[in-house]
Design a protein around this motif. Sequence first.
Motif, PDB file in Angstrom:
ATOM      1  N   LYS A  78       0.842  -1.206   0.000  1.00 46.40           N
ATOM      2  CA  LYS A  78       0.000   0.000   0.000  1.00 46.40           C
ATOM      3  C   LYS A  78       0.873   1.251   0.000  1.00 46.40           C
ATOM      4  O   LYS A  78       0.621   2.210  -0.732  1.00 46.40           O
ATOM      5  N   SER A  81       2.475   1.732  -3.391  1.00 46.96           N
ATOM      6  CA  SER A  81       1.512   2.258  -4.368  1.00 46.96           C
ATOM      7  C   SER A  81       1.294   3.748  -4.183  1.00 46.96           C
ATOM      8  O   SER A  81       1.191   4.504  -5.156  1.00 46.96           O
ATOM      9  N   GLU A  82       1.233   4.184  -2.922  1.00 44.74           N
ATOM     10  CA  GLU A  82       1.070   5.612  -2.640  1.00 44.74           C
ATOM     11  C   GLU A  82       2.282   6.396  -3.140  1.00 44.74           C
ATOM     12  O   GLU A  82       2.150   7.462  -3.754  1.00 44.74           O
ATOM     13  N   ASN A  84       4.392   5.452  -5.506  1.00 49.97           N
ATOM     14  CA  ASN A  84       4.359   5.379  -6.971  1.00 49.97           C
ATOM     15  C   ASN A  84       3.386   6.393  -7.555  1.00 49.97           C
ATOM     16  O   ASN A  84       3.638   6.992  -8.605  1.00 49.97           O
ATOM     17  N   GLN A  85       2.257   6.581  -6.885  1.00 52.34           N
ATOM     18  CA  GLN A  85       1.258   7.523  -7.367  1.00 52.34           C
ATOM     19  C   GLN A  85       1.793   8.949  -7.354  1.00 52.34           C
ATOM     20  O   GLN A  85       1.498   9.742  -8.253  1.00 52.34           O
ATOM     21  N   ARG A  88       3.968   9.290 -10.444  1.00 54.48           N
ATOM     22  CA  ARG A  88       3.181   9.366 -11.679  1.00 54.48           C
ATOM     23  C   ARG A  88       2.415  10.686 -11.764  1.00 54.48           C
ATOM     24  O   ARG A  88       2.202  11.213 -12.860  1.00 54.48           O
ATOM     25  N   SER A  89       2.028  11.231 -10.617  1.00 46.91           N
ATOM     26  CA  SER A  89       1.321  12.519 -10.628  1.00 46.91           C
ATOM     27  C   SER A  89       2.230  13.650 -11.111  1.00 46.91           C
ATOM     28  O   SER A  89       1.749  14.701 -11.536  1.00 46.91           O
ATOM     29  N   CYS A 397       8.944  15.082  -2.181  1.00 47.45           N
ATOM     30  CA  CYS A 397       8.240  13.955  -1.577  1.00 47.45           C
ATOM     31  C   CYS A 397       8.887  13.705  -0.218  1.00 47.45           C
ATOM     32  O   CYS A 397      10.116  13.543  -0.123  1.00 47.45           O
ATOM     33  N   HIS A 417       4.717  16.585  -0.879  1.00 46.89           N
ATOM     34  CA  HIS A 417       3.905  15.417  -1.200  1.00 46.89           C
ATOM     35  C   HIS A 417       4.201  14.365  -0.131  1.00 46.89           C
ATOM     36  O   HIS A 417       5.102  13.544  -0.285  1.00 46.89           O
TER      37      HIS A 417
END
Length: 443
Positions: A78, A81-82, A84-85, A88-89, A397, A417
């Motif tokens: 999880k 995925s966060e 990675n998002q 990609r954003s 990030c 982020h």
Amino acid sequence: MREKATFLVGFRYVCCFPSKVKKEFSVAVDVNSEIGKIRQVIVHRPGVETQRYPHGDFLQVFPLRPGMSSFNLEEAEKEFSEFNQVLRSQAVEVFELTDLLVEALDASPLAREDLISSFLRDASIRGNDLQEAARVVLVAASSNGDLVRRLFSGIRYEETTLDERSAFPLAFLTGNNFDSEDFLLGPLNTAFFVRDPMNVVGEGVTLNRMYWPFRGREVVLYEIIKRYHPLFSGVPQWYDHGGSFYLEGGDVVNIDARTVALGMSSRTEATAIDVLCQRLLWGGRGYQVDDVFVFTVPQEGNRVHLDAYLSRIDYDKFLVDPLLQENASVYRVRRGYAQGDVRVELLTSNISTILGLMVKEVGVRVVEFGNASIGHMQREYENGSLGTLCLSPGNLCVCKENVWTNDALDKVGMTLHPVSIQELTAGFGGPSSLCLPLWREKL
């Protein structure tokens, strides 16, 4: 076997593999700073390899933080995925390590045997009998994807002929046979820390020699990708994994096209820095730097690399751990007067002056966000507060849990982020540890 056809189209290679869909890859890697806008990265999603070790043995390959009883793969996925998002954003092209490795194997009929032989050489398996038992299992993989899965998951004795009674009847009779649950070849549990095995410096790469021998097998994966994948065609190499001296990725920090910072730490030896400096300063293949700044890295808790103590977050802004700031021991390395020689100078200025010298900026600002002696700040330093990933200048990030650090960054105008990566890193690094930039825009 039909040969792969390769065509140069504009600034992209288009590689056609037999019986596969045509796929595009970028021509080259290029990273000249840690703040240029990220365009391409390598990541690795943790998988079943993190669940293969018995609980009591997991500490061999992944140091759990206090209070952490086991590695929760579901939670880690999880978090991944966060993370990675966020990438990609920001329009970042994300390459998965295992995909690149399979594609490299598909690209050349030589790659599979090269991977198996190189991997076993770094596996610390003693003697020909055990080496051959592991080789048999790997060679029997039904596809390149299956081979990669076996490399990541490891090989237990029960998966080899060594576990057969007929092979060692006396050993079985006397109870001296192999434990079927033990590993002949351990899993690659730490492979999602992708910054450590390889770095991109300018338009070339370093293939590092890891401090812990079991992590050397991770570097082999990148060696094969670099050797056979069209993405890395013609890319020069600044450091060799087969060298004698330890160098790890968290101690390599790109400043600009002519300047690199290196950490001399418990994981990166001065001798390795000497070798790398000579190659970077005297260049070749159209690239050379003018200055290398070598920081003596404090060893405090779980912070072992330079990027855990020093982070550039904007053109003129840095985060610096107080331990580094107050006890700075920095050397400047430049070209000597004869071919191949280097000059080393101990710098005696304060950290702000040294940072200004590195980035060639007047008025460089070290963002203050807390004294390390204060309990909550000590926790944030140990939770990767300086391991920010700069997506572009002033665009970061960060770890969601580091509230004091993030508040200070917000006050100086940074765009944040936040992600939670507590399961993934256990405090051993921040977002930058989970991402290997291949291509950043030049400043």
